[in-house]
Design a protein around this motif. Structure first.
Motif, PDB file in Angstrom:
ATOM      1  N   THR A  74      24.700 -17.255 -17.047  1.00 31.88           N
ATOM      2  CA  THR A  74      25.642 -17.072 -15.950  1.00 31.88           C
ATOM      3  C   THR A  74      24.957 -17.245 -14.604  1.00 31.88           C
ATOM      4  N   GLY A  75      23.705 -16.759 -14.516  1.00 31.84           N
ATOM      5  CA  GLY A  75      22.984 -16.855 -13.257  1.00 31.84           C
ATOM      6  C   GLY A  75      22.438 -18.243 -13.003  1.00 31.84           C
ATOM      7  N   GLU A  76      22.054 -18.946 -14.066  1.00 29.33           N
ATOM      8  CA  GLU A  76      21.483 -20.280 -13.877  1.00 29.33           C
ATOM      9  C   GLU A  76      22.576 -21.301 -13.568  1.00 29.33           C
ATOM     10  N   SER A  77      23.651 -21.269 -14.365  1.00 28.95           N
ATOM     11  CA  SER A  77      24.712 -22.238 -14.124  1.00 28.95           C
ATOM     12  C   SER A  77      26.062 -21.685 -14.534  1.00 28.95           C
ATOM     13  N   PRO A  78      26.757 -21.042 -13.590  1.00 31.52           N
ATOM     14  CA  PRO A  78      28.045 -20.438 -13.923  1.00 31.52           C
ATOM     15  C   PRO A  78      29.057 -21.480 -14.410  1.00 31.52           C
ATOM     16  N   THR A  79      28.947 -22.692 -13.899  1.00 35.42           N
ATOM     17  CA  THR A  79      29.911 -23.725 -14.295  1.00 35.42           C
ATOM     18  C   THR A  79      29.770 -24.030 -15.783  1.00 35.42           C
ATOM     19  N   VAL A  80      28.522 -24.214 -16.216  1.00 40.43           N
ATOM     20  CA  VAL A  80      28.289 -24.498 -17.626  1.00 40.43           C
ATOM     21  C   VAL A  80      28.675 -23.289 -18.473  1.00 40.43           C
ATOM     22  N   PRO A  84      36.348 -19.998 -10.829  1.00 37.87           N
ATOM     23  CA  PRO A  84      36.578 -20.663 -12.117  1.00 37.87           C
ATOM     24  C   PRO A  84      37.448 -21.919 -12.018  1.00 37.87           C
ATOM     25  N   ASP A  85      38.385 -21.958 -11.061  1.00 38.78           N
ATOM     26  CA  ASP A  85      39.306 -23.096 -11.007  1.00 38.78           C
ATOM     27  C   ASP A  85      38.723 -24.298 -10.271  1.00 38.78           C
ATOM     28  N   ALA A  86      37.707 -24.038  -9.463  1.00 44.07           N
ATOM     29  CA  ALA A  86      37.226 -25.124  -8.607  1.00 44.07           C
ATOM     30  C   ALA A  86      36.426 -26.154  -9.404  1.00 44.07           C
TER      31      ALA A  86
END
Lengths: 374, 308
Positions: B171-177, B306-308
């Motif tokens: 979550t801290g490294e890449s929230p998008t992934v 989350p939506d962006a």
């Protein structure tokens, strides 16, 4: 959707939706909304403390505006807040987070007092201008440390400028307990009283407001000209809004950092010397009740805009005076001021969200539809 | 100076380091989830005053620490709501939390200044705590000191070997992934912020009931900020947080003992030491920008929508 997510959604059934363009109405309305929410919170706090909320609000928010003397106090306390916040705002807009204005203010007070104590009499009519310059230079010197460490060693200016606040306060403590202590002062930890020509004259008869207030207003105009009309100001603005664009355009990041910290430090230093050469009149272990920190709130509430900051500093000054009035008339602790200041910034940050987003309720139907579709 | 003199110095170092360990380990978890909470100082003060008030009211130290944890967690939730649900700027919101915490604690603590409270007792096992050298050196601390070391081991295991810990780090490294593979990013970040809050609460409670058993306005004296610096110094690794905390504990204590040993330097300059040391240490660690780039959680301080 996982269970915790669903739980969170039922507690907070709203979704943020980005506006197509930032709302300029909300930009101006948000500080007003925040101030109203803070006042309402105040009502609740007064109720909890068993005070009549109407009387309490009257004492807190209106009484400090009732006489000429009170209005003078309002301007007097707004001055250091305004000076510090104007400088900080320039930095915040360029993404430089100087939060050590309190320390820079202290160093400004020390440097200016040095002139007043040792050369105050000799300088005659020049004493005050020289003190002001020394105060600004003192603040700049203190802010130069985080600027140098950030540009040379990549250290975080937030932590460095904050650590320097504590160091500055110890330095001030050393001076007033040690070498600068008044030898005829019954061992009180304070310096000699400044000679008359080293004290700022009163602006209006019967009040304590000094010329520093006018200096603050002039600097607000200067700061507005700097950020809207000068190329240096433009470079700082771009660096804050779009760091990559700034880098692509070849704007030096280092120069922005130096400029932001030196201006911020200089203004805070000026605030410091204006306090000791104004209402205090000598150097003592505490020269500010946290103006440098409250200025962070002032900068945000004033929309990081010079004229907004002037208004916000008056509001914040009112909170200090209200706290004092509440202590005298209602026997409430004056630290209630800090509570109000902190909650004001919280409300502002929350309200600011609606500049770029709007809240949409997540409707049950749309959730159900989404469920069917998947 | 002989060996007998060194024992109390060692002991006070460990005790002075303990609140820093709690606050810094808590903030480390928050930051590993990608959230920069600059409100540690404020949360510590809220924890300190809540613990003190609860301790006075109930006479129970366990309840005092619980109250400190709860109060600091509550204010950390405020920060979490603003930064995670309302996507406010983390730096500005963290500063707001500190300013709010300073004000709130001063307000609540007004009536408690100068009141005495029972100090957290030190371990005293007959026969064992009295052992020569080892007894006073290792077996004579309060429970919180041992718990702080246990916390270090638990966190090291959690971050490196548990599934939940890996999810937190993702979550801290890449929230998008993390979001794309179905991790509840916002929920994880809420929990991480609350953990940081609870630990700051313990740190604060330790200040007002163990280190100096009393309430003084602003008594954390920058320790929350030092804890934040420790996390950077530790390059987000628990072991180095421990080393850093003991180093800082040592600097704080040295300053006290130097006065005792008659070192001829004004006390104010000795009091500057921990703050100056923080700056020096930051310079050493940040000198090479790669050190920070390689170790800092990649999304630290950035909002996630989350939506962006």
């Amino acid at each position: 959707m996982s269970l915790p997510e669903r739980l969170l959604q039922s507690l907070w059934p709203f979704r943020l939706e980005k506006r197509t363009e930032p709302s300029s109405v909300m930009r101006l309305a948000s500080p007003l909304i925040a101030a109203t929410a803070m006042a309402l919170t105040g009502l609740v706090v007064f109720l909890i403390l068993g005070k009549d909320p109407m009387t309490a609000c009257q004492v807190f928010f209106l009484k400090p505006l009732s006489t000429t003397y009170d209005l003078g106090e309002l301007a007097l306390k707004a001055t250091p807040l305004m000076l510090c916040a104007l400088g900080l705002a320039l930095g915040f807009r360029a993404n430089v987070w100087n939060i050590g204005a309190e320390g820079q203010l202290t160093l400004g007070a020390i440097a200016g007092s040095g002139i007043a104590l040792f050369w105050g009499e000799a300088l005659g009519a020049f004493a005050l201008p020289v003190m002001m310059v020394a105060g600004a230079l003192g603040g700049m010197a203190w802010a130069a440390i985080p600027a140098f460490l950030r540009t040379r060693f990549h250290t975080n200016e937030i932590l460095v400028s904050l650590m320097l606040v504590y160091i500055a306060q110890q330095l001030l403590g050393y001076l007033v307990h040690g070498p600068w202590r008044d030898p005829d002062g019954n061992n009180f930890p304070q310096s000699k009283v400044f000679v008359e020509n080293a004290v700022l004259p009163m602006l209006v008869e019967g009040t304590r407001v000094t010329a520093a207030f006018i200096v603050g207003l002039l600097l607000a105009v200067a700061s507005w000209v700097f950020s809207t009309r000068s190329f240096a100001g433009y470079r700082m603005l771009v660096a804050g809004l779009a760091p990559q664009a700034a880098a692509y355009a070849g704007f030096s990041e280092k120069r922005n950092i130096w400029l932001a910290l030196l201006i911020g430090g200089g203004m805070a230093g000026l605030a410091g010397i204006s306090e000791v050469a104004g209402p205090i009149g000598l150097l003592q272990p505490v020269v500010s009740p946290g103006y440098g920190f409250a200025a962070i709130i002032v900068a945000f509430v004033g929309r990081l805009h010079p004229f907004g900051i002037v208004l916000a500093s008056l509001l914040m000054s009112l909170l200090y005076l209200g706290g004092e009035a509440a202590q005298i008339d209602l026997q409430l602790p004056s630290s209630i001021t800090g509570l109000f200041q902190g909650s004001l910034l919280f409300y502002l940050l929350a309200a600011d969200l609606f500049i770029t987003f709007r809240l949409r309720r997540i409707r049950r139907e749309s959730r159900a539809v989404a469920g069917v579709a998947s | 100076m002989n060996f007998e003199h060194l024992i109390p110095i060692f002991v006070s170092t460990v005790v002075a380091a303990t609140p820093l360990i709690y606050a810094a380990l808590g903030e480390l978890v928050t930051e590993r989830a990608g959230v920069l909470n600059l409100g540690v100082e404020g949360m510590m003060l809220v924890g300190a005053v809540a613990a003190f008030a609860a301790g006075i009211a109930t006479g129970s130290l366990v309840l005092a620490f619980l109250a400190g944890m709860l109060a600091a967690t509550a204010v950390s939730l405020l920060f979490a709501f603003l930064t995670l649900s309302l996507q406010t700027n983390q730096v500005a919101t963290g500063l707001a939390l500190t300013l709010f915490g300073v004000g709130l604690s001063a307000f609540i603590g007004r009536g408690y200044a100068g009141m005495p409270i029972e100090r957290v007792p030190r371990l005293d096992i007959p026969g064992i705590s009295d052992l020569p050298v080892i007894g006073p050196l290792l077996l004579n601390y309060d429970a919180l000191v041992y718990l702080s070391i246990a916390l270090y081991f638990a966190l090291s295991w959690f971050l490196n070997h548990s599934r939940a810990g890996l999810r937190l780090r993702a979550t801290g490294e890449s929230p998008t992934v993390a979001h794309a593979i179905g991790e509840p990013v916002i929920v994880i970040r809420y929990l991480a912020v609350m953990f940081g809050g609870a630990m700051s609460g313990i740190a604060g409670a330790y200040l007002s009931t163990a280190l100096t058993p009393m309430w003084v306005e602003g008594m954390s004296a920058g320790r929350g900020w030092i804890a934040l610096a420790l996390v950077v110094f530790a390059t987000w690794k628990p072991l180095r947080v421990m080393l850093g905390a003991y180093l800082f504990g040592g600097v704080t204590v040295m300053q006290l003992y130097a006065q005792g040993f008659g070192v001829d330097v004004p006390s104010e300059f000795l009091s500057m030491l921990p703050y100056a040391a923080t700056i020096v240490v930051l310079v050493i660690i940040c000198r090479d920008p790669k050190t920070i780039l390689l170790n800092q959680p990649a999304s630290l301080g950035k909002s996630f929508h989350p939506d962006a």
